[in-house]
Design an enzyme around this catalytic site. Structure first.
Site, PDB file in Angstrom:
ATOM      1  N   GLU A 104     -12.557  -1.915   2.170  1.00  0.00           N
ATOM      2  CA  GLU A 104     -13.214  -1.749   3.483  1.00  0.00           C
ATOM      3  C   GLU A 104     -14.315  -0.685   3.449  1.00  0.00           C
ATOM      4  O   GLU A 104     -14.355   0.221   4.287  1.00  0.00           O
ATOM      5  CB  GLU A 104     -12.174  -1.430   4.565  1.00  0.00           C
ATOM      6  CG  GLU A 104     -11.219  -2.583   4.785  1.00  0.00           C
ATOM      7  CD  GLU A 104     -10.290  -2.430   5.992  1.00  0.00           C
ATOM      8  OE1 GLU A 104     -10.198  -1.336   6.557  1.00  0.00           O
ATOM      9  OE2 GLU A 104      -9.662  -3.445   6.366  1.00  0.00           O
ATOM     10  N   TYR A 129      -7.080  -8.954  11.294  1.00  0.00           N
ATOM     11  CA  TYR A 129      -5.855  -8.645  12.039  1.00  0.00           C
ATOM     12  C   TYR A 129      -6.007  -9.203  13.446  1.00  0.00           C
ATOM     13  O   TYR A 129      -7.047  -9.028  14.073  1.00  0.00           O
ATOM     14  CB  TYR A 129      -5.622  -7.129  12.083  1.00  0.00           C
ATOM     15  CG  TYR A 129      -5.269  -6.560  10.718  1.00  0.00           C
ATOM     16  CD1 TYR A 129      -3.996  -6.753  10.180  1.00  0.00           C
ATOM     17  CD2 TYR A 129      -6.203  -5.850   9.966  1.00  0.00           C
ATOM     18  CE1 TYR A 129      -3.660  -6.252   8.930  1.00  0.00           C
ATOM     19  CE2 TYR A 129      -5.871  -5.341   8.710  1.00  0.00           C
ATOM     20  CZ  TYR A 129      -4.605  -5.554   8.201  1.00  0.00           C
ATOM     21  OH  TYR A 129      -4.273  -5.069   6.957  1.00  0.00           O
ATOM     22  N   GLU A 146      -6.382  -9.127   3.322  1.00  0.00           N
ATOM     23  CA  GLU A 146      -5.541  -8.481   4.346  1.00  0.00           C
ATOM     24  C   GLU A 146      -5.578  -9.371   5.567  1.00  0.00           C
ATOM     25  O   GLU A 146      -6.674  -9.629   6.107  1.00  0.00           O
ATOM     26  CB  GLU A 146      -6.064  -7.087   4.724  1.00  0.00           C
ATOM     27  CG  GLU A 146      -5.820  -6.023   3.683  1.00  0.00           C
ATOM     28  CD  GLU A 146      -6.170  -4.622   4.179  1.00  0.00           C
ATOM     29  OE1 GLU A 146      -6.008  -4.343   5.388  1.00  0.00           O
ATOM     30  OE2 GLU A 146      -6.606  -3.815   3.342  1.00  0.00           O
ATOM     31  N   GLU A 195       0.857  -1.195   0.000  1.00  0.00           N
ATOM     32  CA  GLU A 195       0.000   0.000   0.000  1.00  0.00           C
ATOM     33  C   GLU A 195       0.889   1.240   0.000  1.00  0.00           C
ATOM     34  O   GLU A 195       1.997   1.224   0.575  1.00  0.00           O
ATOM     35  CB  GLU A 195      -0.894  -0.014   1.258  1.00  0.00           C
ATOM     36  CG  GLU A 195      -1.749   1.236   1.390  1.00  0.00           C
ATOM     37  CD  GLU A 195      -2.836   1.131   2.467  1.00  0.00           C
ATOM     38  OE1 GLU A 195      -2.904   0.101   3.168  1.00  0.00           O
ATOM     39  OE2 GLU A 195      -3.617   2.099   2.588  1.00  0.00           O
TER      40      GLU A 195
END
Ligand code: AHR
Length: 503
Positions: free
Chosen positions: A172, A243, A291, A26
């Site tokens: 997202e 995450y 991700e 990114e």
């Protein structure tokens, strides 16, 4: 403690898709500037990309790399980052409070991709940009020539189309932090129009819809089902993000994160299948975990680091031995869901919550989590096998997954071409584990290799100067093969892999 597993040659889940070993770059912090790109670095190539970094990325063998965001993409105009570099605008990046010089854009990134044998999963901006802008970048990248945007690409030095196959419809979009956050209805509509228009340019592209950005979202699952009702015929993948954190230093709970991921993948599959049932469709949507990583230490505001700079050291997480257990386990969860989880990207690849770190002007080095990724990418490609796991258990009472957790997390991959079976075994207990694996239906000939990742100290980390957590060969004296049974003693809190050969 004793644990054993049982597999049979005939019990296969599905092919482990190579694309689950993907990465993510990114425009954030030092991922691009002084990460992959540093023209003044002694190892820089003619395009300004660091060769030392390329080497470490190449070793991970990432077939796909998501780009250019992340949250960044929702405020990004792709047109800013094409053409002569000196004429590109310098913009404020409002997602990360950074400055984006636009020196690296899609044409430069494609060169890097070719060098590291990866292919982009390009994320279009559906936060502040329009379906038309999404259509135009497909024209710029994939149209043969003779149109405004494809001729611009040719004028910018890329005669042949980039032929980007995978595209994400935004990032997202369910989260209020996202620039241009949408309701499921708004997102479903704009993503459907973007998909339609992108496929008018190139009908062969493969699209991925933006699913829930975490299982903690209040709209989790509802969002996924609702957007899929809009996008079922447009996309092949639903993207999910995950995450893992360990702020409370509760290791049994942290080590159960792979079980949380199991559940998250299964929920995503259910949402897709529910939408498919409502639409009376035969099509199966696959899941892209585009991700994932451990992330709870790296901050976007770092003391002493001023905002509105470019290439700031933000979100730089230092990974330890405990993170090996969780990232290694997450990869096993992906293998165990090989029938529906067909793409995944560790977030991210370099410097920003990453397995590879760089010192500006200095060396590139490997974090602890580089190693489970490396070994699983090397030896985890093949066919995922159904594993019967007979291991003592503990109980987890809070979090997204509650219930029993086996101290042993194990997955097995059949690699027919190599005539090898890879047995992954993670010991989550704080004591030695006597491990046995019965591999039925094979004519076994020996153990081709065995490695472990272990450090007595769960807080042990690597640095540019010292490597304390890395994969190491297990000496032959510590394992045996008796008939069809592999046996070994696994160190407390350790990651292990055995490659067993067959005829
Ligand atoms: O990977 C870091 C950030 O995490 C990404 O920009 C965003 O998509 C996610 O919230």
């Amino acid at each position: 403690m004793k644990s054993r597993i049982f597999v049979h040659r005939n019990f296969i889940i599905d092919k482990v898709e190579d694309n689950i070993f993907g990465g993510f770059i990114e425009h954030l912090g030092r991922a691009v500037y002084s990460g992959i790109y540093e023209p003044s670095h002694p190892t820089a190539d003619e395009n300004g990309f660091r060769n030392d970094v390329k080497e470490l990325v190449r070793d991970l063998n990432m077939p796909v790399t998501r780009y250019p965001g992340g949250n960044f993409v929702s405020g990004f105009n792709w047109q800013d980052a094409i053409g002569p570099q000196s004429e590109r605008p310098v913009r404020a990046d409002y997602a990360w409070k950074g400055i984006e010089p636009n020196t690296v854009g899609i044409d430069e990134f494609m060169k890097w991709c070719r060098d590291v044998n990866t292919t982009p999963i390009y994320t279009v901006n559906l936060g502040t940009n329009t379906p038309k802008a999404a259509q135009e970048i497909v024209e710029y990248c994939n149209f043969h020539g003779g149109s405004y945007w494809s001729d611009k690409r040719i004028a910018n030095g890329s005669e042949k189309p980039h032929n980007i196959k995978y595209w994400c419809l935004g990032n997202e979009m369910d989260g209020d932090w996202q620039i241009g956050h949408k309701t499921p209805e708004e997102y479903g509509r704009i993503a459907h129009e973007a998909a339609k228009m992108m496929k008018m340019v190139d009908p062969d592209i493969i699209l991925c819809a933006c699913g829930s950005s975490s299982c903690q979202m209040p709209t989790f699952a509802k969002w996924d089902e609702e957007i899929m009702l809009h996008l079922y015929n447009d996309v092949d993948y639903l993207s999910i993000h995950r995450y893992f954190g360990n702020c409370d230093r509760n290791f049994p709970k942290f080590f159960a994160c792979p079980e949380e991921l199991d559940r998250q993948i299964e929920c995503a599959v259910s949402c897709c299948d529910t939408a498919g049932a409502k639409l009376k469709s035969n099509k199966k949507i696959m899941i892209s975990l585009d991700e994932w990583n451990v992330w709870y230490r790296g901050k976007s505001v770092v003391p002493g680091v001023a905002p509105w700079e470019y290439g700031s050291p933000i979100l730089e997480e230092t990974y330890d031995m405990a993170d090996v257990i969780v990232t290694g386990g997450a990869l096993l969860s992906m293998i165990d869901h090989a029938d529906r989880l067909k793409m995944a990207c560790i977030a991210q690849t370099v410097n920003v919550i990453a397995p590879i770190m760089t010192v500006k002007g200095g060396k590139a080095w490997k974090q602890s989590i580089y190693y489970p990724l490396l070994e699983t990418s090397r030896y985890g490609r093949g066919y995922a096998m159904r594993v019967i796991n007979d291991s003592p258990e503990y109980e987890i009472n809070e979090g997204f997954y509650t219930g029993k957790v086996k101290y042993l997390r194990s997955s097995v991959v059949l690699r027919n071409e190599q005539k090898e079976i890879t047995v992954f075994a993670i010991n989550r207990a704080n004591e030695e584990m006597v491990f046995s694996a019965e591999l039925a239906g094979f004519d076994l000939t020996g153990v081709a290799g065995a490695v472990e990742i272990h450090n007595d100290d769960l807080d042990a980390v690597n640095s540019p100067e010292q490597e304390n957590v890395a994969s190491k060969d297990i000496p032959a004296s510590r394992y045996s093969l008796n008939g069809n049974t592999l046996e070994s003693k696994l160190k407390p809190c350790s990651w292990n892999m055995f490659r067993v050969s067959f005829k």
